[in-house]
Design a protein around this motif. Structure first.
Motif, short mmCIF file in Angstrom:
data_model
loop_
_atom_site.label_atom_id
_atom_site.label_comp_id
_atom_site.label_asym_id
_atom_site.label_seq_id
_atom_site.Cartn_x
_atom_site.Cartn_y
_atom_site.Cartn_z
N PRO A 115 1.98 6.74 5.16
CA PRO A 115 0.87 6.59 4.21
C PRO A 115 0.79 5.25 3.48
N PRO A 116 1.92 4.65 3.04
CA PRO A 116 1.79 3.37 2.32
C PRO A 116 1.25 2.22 3.17
N LEU A 117 1.13 2.43 4.49
CA LEU A 117 0.60 1.36 5.33
C LEU A 117 -0.83 0.99 4.97
N ALA A 118 -1.55 1.88 4.30
CA ALA A 118 -2.95 1.62 3.98
C ALA A 118 -3.11 0.29 3.26
N GLU A 119 -2.22 0.03 2.31
CA GLU A 119 -2.33 -1.20 1.51
C GLU A 119 -2.11 -2.44 2.36
N VAL A 120 -1.06 -2.45 3.19
CA VAL A 120 -0.77 -3.65 3.98
C VAL A 120 -1.78 -3.83 5.10
N LEU A 121 -2.32 -2.74 5.65
CA LEU A 121 -3.36 -2.86 6.67
C LEU A 121 -4.64 -3.42 6.06
N ASP A 122 -4.95 -3.01 4.85
CA ASP A 122 -6.12 -3.56 4.16
C ASP A 122 -5.97 -5.06 3.96
N ARG A 123 -4.77 -5.48 3.62
CA ARG A 123 -4.53 -6.91 3.40
C ARG A 123 -4.71 -7.69 4.71
N MET A 124 -4.22 -7.13 5.79
CA MET A 124 -4.38 -7.78 7.09
C MET A 124 -5.86 -7.89 7.46
N GLU A 125 -6.59 -6.83 7.23
CA GLU A 125 -8.03 -6.81 7.53
C GLU A 125 -8.78 -7.84 6.68
N THR A 126 -8.48 -7.87 5.39
CA THR A 126 -9.23 -8.74 4.46
C THR A 126 -8.86 -10.21 4.62
#
Length: 513
Positions: free
Chosen positions: A267-278
């Motif tokens: 679940p905590p991957l959401a934050e780091v994936l968002d950063r990669m996307e942005t």
């Protein structure tokens, strides 16, 4: 050769029988035993079992454990001694013992059971797993599990919890950090590939509920994007590839498809994936079919800025230069990697850019030459100067207005020859010539000019680079006619003709812009 290796800790506790089961598999009846390692070995059909035990633990449970395995028809466990962990020296010795068990070749998958670990053993076990996986080029699939005796359900069954995701969170965070800071995607793609295989395996084992996990496709697309980024495949990064989207958009789509599986697993991957996307993907994703005009300028500026932020100064300078040339180019000259790309139009755009952009072209050329030639000059630029100049140039490029339209002045035709017979032949053929000259100064050539003659390759390349056209005066001379002055009639007899050539210098010693 063992396919599955089980590594388990053995302590000195008063272990009680219980039925251990895997909650992820509802049809698993479980295995009743006092040793969770027995349940795991039977459920996983482990080919090799390694048990780490202190001398006291082996004395207390070693023989009972061996008897338990033998009665169940399981492979005999191999006991490996570890220390009590009294002080750093013993802890490091235990670290090395577990590392060796994890790193030994032969196993396709490894399950590390920390249920009966004592004191600091479960804590350092996680550190060892991260250490081993970070060093191996192709690490085995390692899972970390815990038999939760205290979490028995109404039927008296104890679940086996898979804790691997907590270890993998560290791996994922480090891999995404590497990707977003350097552009290197191989570590992250391998991480995604490994988890994708496991999720697909679990999905099959659970009867294929819902859609198939899409993490493997994300890993493949990530590797493709990383390859395009590190090799500066501008067309692949920013433009569609036939009926397929750009690799940037393809990766955003693959990430969107895999996000639910990844976040459900960790679940905590959401934050780091968002950063990669942005930070990495969104700035490069544009609806473009070419890189000319304002939208192409914005895309190239974003790509140059990304390379600068990644510390890839040579790539930033190259993209910046090509982006500036795009401002002077027609659409076909700004479609790299496509069948529509027009090299001749690109050469004309480069010639016009060098003539009109002034200080920007010279500064970019200076920085690029310094980088590409590894500072082999008397006064190589300091790194901070290179970064500062690139930073200013990218900001300037992002705001520079498009150049005025190229004036539609008809080009001149030059005939380079010292021979009267050649001039007479051209006149007799009705070839319109503005100026006949003995020697060519390439600085005279402007886009649209034409040059006729028999020039060496370096001059012909210079003509084409400046946007001119080169027509070679070709003859089929017999050996006896070579070296003597030819008349117009001789030239006709020997098949005189003008043939257009596009000549390009492939590896210039120094870039001119």
């Amino acid at each position: 050769m063992p396919k599955t290796r089980l590594i388990s800790f053995l302590g000195t506790g008063n272990y009680q029988p219980v039925r251990y089961f895997w909650p992820d598999f509802p049809d698993d009846p479980g295995v009743e035993t006092r040793y969770v390692g027995h349940a795991l070995a039977e459920t996983l059909r482990a080919d090799e079992i390694i048990v780490l035990a202190t001398a006291k633990a082996e004395e207390t449970h070693g023989q009972k454990l061996a008897d338990d395995f033998r009665a169940a028809g399981l492979p005999e466990p191999k006991l490996r001694p570890i220390r009590d962990g009294k002080g750093p020296a013993e802890l490091w010795e235990n670290f090395r013992t577990l590392r060796q068990a994890l790193a030994e070749a032969g196993a396709e998958s490894i399950v590390l059971d920390i249920t009966h670990g004592f004191r600091s053993q479960p804590f350092f076990a996680g550190a060892v797993v991260s250490f081993v996986r970070s060093l191996a080029d192709r690490p085995a699939d390692i899972r970390v599990v815990y038999g939760a005796f205290e979490a028995k359900d109404e039927q008296g069954r104890a679940p086996i919890w898979d804790l691997t995701a907590f270890i993998e969170l560290v791996d994922w965070t480090q891999a995404i950090r590497e990707f977003t800071r350097t552009g290197e995607a191989e570590t992250l793609s391998r991480q995604a590939e490994m988890i994708g295989r496991r999720l697909a395996k679990d999905w099959n084992a659970a009867g294929r509920p819902g859609a198939r996990p899409a993490v493997k496709e994300f890993a493949d697309t990530l590797r493709e994007f990383g390859g395009a980024l590190v090799t500066v495949r501008t067309g692949a990064l920013l433009l569609p590839r036939g009926n397929k989207p750009s690799v940037t958009r393809a990766l955003r789509q693959a990430l969107s498809a895999a996000r639910a599986d990844l976040e459900r697993h960790i679940p905590p991957l959401a934050e780091v994936l968002d950063r990669m996307e942005t930070d990495l993907l969104k700035p490069l994703d544009h609806d473009l079919s070419h890189l000319s005009g304002a939208t192409g300028q914005a895309a190239m500026a974003a790509l140059a800025r990304l390379y600068l932020d990644l510390g890839r100064y040579a790539e930033a300078a190259a993209v910046l230069r090509e982006g500036w040339v795009n401002l002077y180019a027609s659409e076909p000259a700004t479609q790299p990697g496509t069948a529509a790309f027009d090299a001749a139009q690109r050469a004309k755009a480069e010639a016009r850019w060098r003539e009109t952009s002034g200080n920007a072209a010279r500064t970019i050329a200076t920085v690029r030459n310094d980088l590409e030639h590894a500072g082999f000059n008397k006064q190589p630029l300091p790194p901070e100067t290179i970064r500062d100049q690139l930073n200013k140039l990218i900001a300037e490029f992002a705001q520079v207005p498009p150049p005025a339209a190229e004036p539609t002045v008809p080009g001149k035709t030059y005939f380079v020859t010292r021979h009267a017979g050649a001039r007479e032949w051209a006149a007799g053929r009705g070839i319109a010539v503005d100026e006949v000259i003995d020697h060519l100064d390439p600085g005279l050539i402007r886009p649209g000019d034409s040059v006729l003659g028999t020039l060496p390759a370096n001059l012909a390349a210079e003509i084409c680079a400046r946007g001119g056209r080169y027509f070679h005066l070709s003859l089929d001379l017999p050996p006896e006619a070579r070296g003597r002055e030819l008349t117009a009639a001789d030239m006709e007899r020997f098949g005189a003709r003008l043939e257009e050539f596009e000549v390009r210098r492939v590896t210039p010693d120094r870039d001119e812009g």
